[in-house]
Enzyme design. Structure first.
Site, short mmCIF file in Angstrom:
data_model
loop_
_atom_site.label_atom_id
_atom_site.label_comp_id
_atom_site.label_asym_id
_atom_site.label_seq_id
_atom_site.Cartn_x
_atom_site.Cartn_y
_atom_site.Cartn_z
N HIS A 233 -13.91 17.90 11.23
CA HIS A 233 -14.01 17.55 9.80
C HIS A 233 -12.73 17.96 9.08
CE1 HIS A 233 -15.27 17.61 5.60
NE2 HIS A 233 -16.32 16.90 5.95
N TYR A 372 -26.45 18.50 -2.26
CA TYR A 372 -27.37 17.77 -1.37
C TYR A 372 -28.73 17.51 -2.04
CZ TYR A 372 -23.98 18.41 2.31
OH TYR A 372 -22.85 18.34 3.07
#
Length: 399
Positions: A233, A372
């Site tokens: 990432h 989230y």
């Protein structure tokens, strides 16, 4: 493209049922309870897998199999952590899980200074304010080299910023930076950060690259044998923090990483939000360049904000189809590459997720993990699903 959804395990207030109702077919999760550097036991992997399968979903991606700070800095016992990482890969492969994300960000993982900043059209979002982070670094953490790194103009701006905050606001800023965001590298105290910075003292960009190269040349052959795709990432934000180098921030960084091991087990988590913070990252060109080595997509957008010339970029998380990342153009290119790869028989559906999301409607009352929320991500996934269907239809019509 496989529509996936990040889930932080049984304690997550956004449930597997929510993910399925949002339209996801795959889950992105990890055994977050196991500290970095330790082995993921096969019985716990199977237990989590079965829980996901009972909900009518599949475990598509591990995010993340965390790399310990000891391994990144090559501290005492790093070889054991390297062995444990490989054993965890073997246990995951035995359970049929073949895509594994990880990061190489030292000390702090993805970083935001504000977790519930007002969004331009209502709701709340996460934000990185470079001057606020400078205020933490200079006047709360009091890192010895901070004044040199930030420069006089940033230091003055950071001091003025801090002077305007109440004590509860200062406490919130410190907590936001230290508490560890979901899926990050953990939670720290000021003293723990100082101790880790001392352990990293003298670490150069070349050192961190060398440690990553050793990791890749050791682990990727094992992943190749197991049929696992390892997806690194990018740095978030893609700039050095706290005087520590970050080496997964630009196209040239990604090119160097992929050159360390040429097999397809050495791949990218292509995060449009993290990479898109830098104006010198041409996301569309990068998708074309690295298409064959992308194993997982994070699709989101950020909006850069004005800041001082010598400071890192400040930004906020915007709606998925707004902001600096042209996700419509990127989705069309992804679909082109996906069709090409499938025609060549080189891959099945690539997993993607609508990364992060703004807190909308009742999201904040529900209290999901920062970045989230349920409704904000449902909206993002629906928008991206529509964009992909549109792109697929256009490409078919052009044949």
């Amino acid at each position: 493209m496989k529509q996936t959804w990040r889930w932080f395990g049984p304690a997550d207030r956004v449930t597997l049922r929510d993910a399925r109702e949002a339209g996801a077919t795959g889950i992105v999760t990890a055994l977050h309870e196991i500290p970095p550097g330790e082995v993921w036991p096969i019985h716990l992997i199977r237990q989590r897998l079965q829980e996901i399968q009972r909900a009518g979903l599949e475990w598509s991606v591990v995010e993340s199999l965390d790399v310990s700070e000891c391994l990144k800095m090559r501290g005492q016992g790093w070889q054991l952590h390297l062995d444990n990482f490989q054993l965890s890969l073997r246990n995951l492969a035995a359970c049929g899980i073949r895509t594994v994300a990880y990061n190489w960000m030292p000390l702090l993982s993805w970083m935001r200074t504000h977790l519930h900043a007002p969004a331009p059209r209502g709701g709340y979002t996460t934000r990185f304010d470079a001057i606020a982070f400078a205020a933490f670094d200079l006047y709360l953490l009091r890192r010895p080299q901070a004044a040199i790194d930030w420069g006089e103009d940033c230091a003055q701006a950071a001091h003025s910023y801090l002077q305007q905050l109440s004590q509860p606001e200062i406490d919130t800023l410190q907590q936001n930076i230290l508490q560890g965001l979901p899926g990050g590298n953990g939670s720290f105290s000021l003293e723990q950060v100082r101790d880790l910075l001392a352990a990293y003292s003298g670490l150069t960009d070349a050192d961190l690259r060398g440690h990553l190269a050793t990791f890749l040349r050791t682990v990727c052959p094992v992943a190749e044998e197991l049929g696992i795709t390892l997806c690194i990432h990018p740095d978030d934000p893609p700039r050095p923090l706290l005087g520590l180098p970050r080496i997964v921030s630009t196209a040239s960084d990604l090119e160097w990483i992929l050159a360390q091991y040429q097999g397809h087990s050495n791949a990218l988590t292509f995060c449009t939000g993290a990479l898109g913070v830098r104006p010198d990252n041409d996301l569309l060109s990068m998708v074309r360049t690295f298409a064959d080595r992308i194993g997982f997509f994070h699709l989101r957008s950020t909006q850069r904000e004005p800041t001082l010339a010598d400071a890192p970029e400040s930004f906020l998380e915007t709606e998925h189809l707004e902001g600096d990342a042209d996700l419509i153009a990127i989705v069309i290119e992804i679909m082109k590459q996906q069709r090409r790869r499938m025609a060549e028989g080189t891959t099945g559906d690539l997993p993607f997720r609508a990364d992060h999301g703004q807190e909308l409607l009742c999201d904040r009352r529900r209290g999901a993990a920062p970045g989230y929320p349920a409704i904000g991500r449902l909206r993002g996934l629906a928008e991206l699903r529509g964009a992909m269907l549109m792109a697929e239809r256009l490409l078919q019509d052009l044949e």
